[in-house]
Design an enzyme around this catalytic site. Structure first.
Site, PDB file in Angstrom:
ATOM      1  N   GLU A  60      -4.692  -1.978   0.488  1.00 44.18           N
ATOM      2  CA  GLU A  60      -4.984  -3.280   1.095  1.00 44.18           C
ATOM      3  C   GLU A  60      -5.874  -3.180   2.325  1.00 44.18           C
ATOM      4  O   GLU A  60      -6.539  -4.147   2.695  1.00 44.18           O
ATOM      5  CB  GLU A  60      -3.666  -3.960   1.491  1.00 44.18           C
ATOM      6  N   SER A 115       0.830  -1.220   0.000  1.00 44.72           N
ATOM      7  CA  SER A 115       0.000   0.000   0.000  1.00 44.72           C
ATOM      8  C   SER A 115       0.858   1.261   0.000  1.00 44.72           C
ATOM      9  O   SER A 115       0.598   2.200   0.731  1.00 44.72           O
ATOM     10  CB  SER A 115      -0.949  -0.016   1.203  1.00 44.72           C
TER      11      SER A 115
END
Length: 321
Positions: free
Chosen positions: A278, A85
């Site tokens: 995520e 991320s």
């Protein structure tokens, strides 16, 4: 029926456990447009559009003025990749740094033309002007062209570059709420609704963020309810090797999903942004498990939560096992 919730925190990159290093460079063309050279992996998450927006915002341009050049590692500079991320947070900061350097050089070029100090200038919507005097100005395109074709032996294309290495992760947070319906005769569980409240720092592209929240919620739903990776322990082969055996959520499985974006700008992220890639999938499974517990009083701790597992737990409780 039952209601459940769970909370989580995630990361914006994986520093200091992993190297978090990204680079960006850009150049002004003579028409005032910009080529932004970066090397993240675009896998459908919309990162190239986000980086385009960050560059355009800092340079006082429109998004369509920025062309992203990516994918050829012979031409682009180093980027560790799209994982953890990290792309908006880390590569976004590299783009922001490159844009700030290019902006400074652009204003330095414009200052003598406007007979003003560079620090007294501002850029908005492709126009450079003296602060407080919008009529005293010049277009970005004119300055960019003059830098290349000035015939005063002072030529130089306006560029900017930045190496960015993260020292922090600026963790996002989330609360996920789930409503379920449990059939006590069969053990079947139906997820009726999910609400995800996501601390994202700041949304660079709200539509992208909404898509990430919805997509992550559905991925978390599959992890919670039906996706089961089965391996033959004798020879190591994968038994669930097709979408018939490894079932993903279909359109008919997806409940009503509401995503709530909580914007509290982060001091490190570009324009206050943190990650969302995520994190929207993380709290879904425990929220559903807690909702099942609220509905029928059994706590399933083994994923996926199949009807067989729920039925077995209900019967074991019934007979006192």
């Amino acid at each position: 029926k039952g209601l459940g919730m769970a909370t989580m925190s995630h990361c914006s990159g994986a520093a200091p456990l992993l190297l978090e290093h990204s680079n960006a460079s850009l150049k002004f063309n003579e028409d005032g447009s910009v080529n932004l050279v970066v090397s993240p992996t675009e896998m459908g998450q919309g990162i190239l559009g986000v980086l385009m927006q960050i560059a355009a915002e800092e340079l006082g341009l429109r998004s369509e003025d920025v062309r992203v050049v990516f994918g050829d590692t012979d031409a682009t500079r180093f980027d560790i990749g799209s994982h953890a991320s990290r792309s908006t947070f880390v590569t976004g900061n590299a783009v922001l740094g490159a844009a700030r350097q290019a902006k400074e050089r652009l204003l330095d070029r414009a200052a003598p033309i406007l007979e003003a100090a560079a620090e007294d200038l501002e850029i908005k919507d492709r126009w450079i002007n003296v602060k407080g005097s919008p009529q005293k100005g010049i277009s970005v395109a004119e300055v960019a062209k003059d830098a290349i074709y000035n015939y005063r032996q002072n030529c130089g294309q306006i560029t900017g570059e930045c190496d960015w290495e993260s020292k922090v992760v600026s963790p996002p947070g989330q609360a996920c709420f789930a409503e379920v319906e449990v059939d006590t005769q069969s053990g079947e569980v139906k997820v009726l609704r999910m609400v995800l409240a996501c601390d994202i720092g700041r949304a660079i592209n709200p539509m992208n963020v909404e898509g990430q929240i919805d997509g992550g919620a559905v991925q978390g739903l599959g992890y919670a309810m039906c996706e089961d990776f089965v391996v033959n322990t004798e020879n190591g082969t994968t038994l669930t090797d097709s979408f018939t055996a490894y079932r993903l959520p279909s359109f008919l499985d997806v409940p009503e999903i509401e995503g709530i974006m909580i914007e509290e700008p982060d001091p490190v992220g570009p324009y206050g942004a943190k990650s969302i890639g995520e994190s929207s999938s993380v709290a879904v499974a425990p929220a559903i498990a807690n909702a099942i517990y609220h509905a029928v009083g059994i706590q399933i701790r083994d994923l996926p939560i199949t009807a067989e597992k729920v039925f077995k737990a209900l019967r074991e409780r019934q007979i006192g096992i």
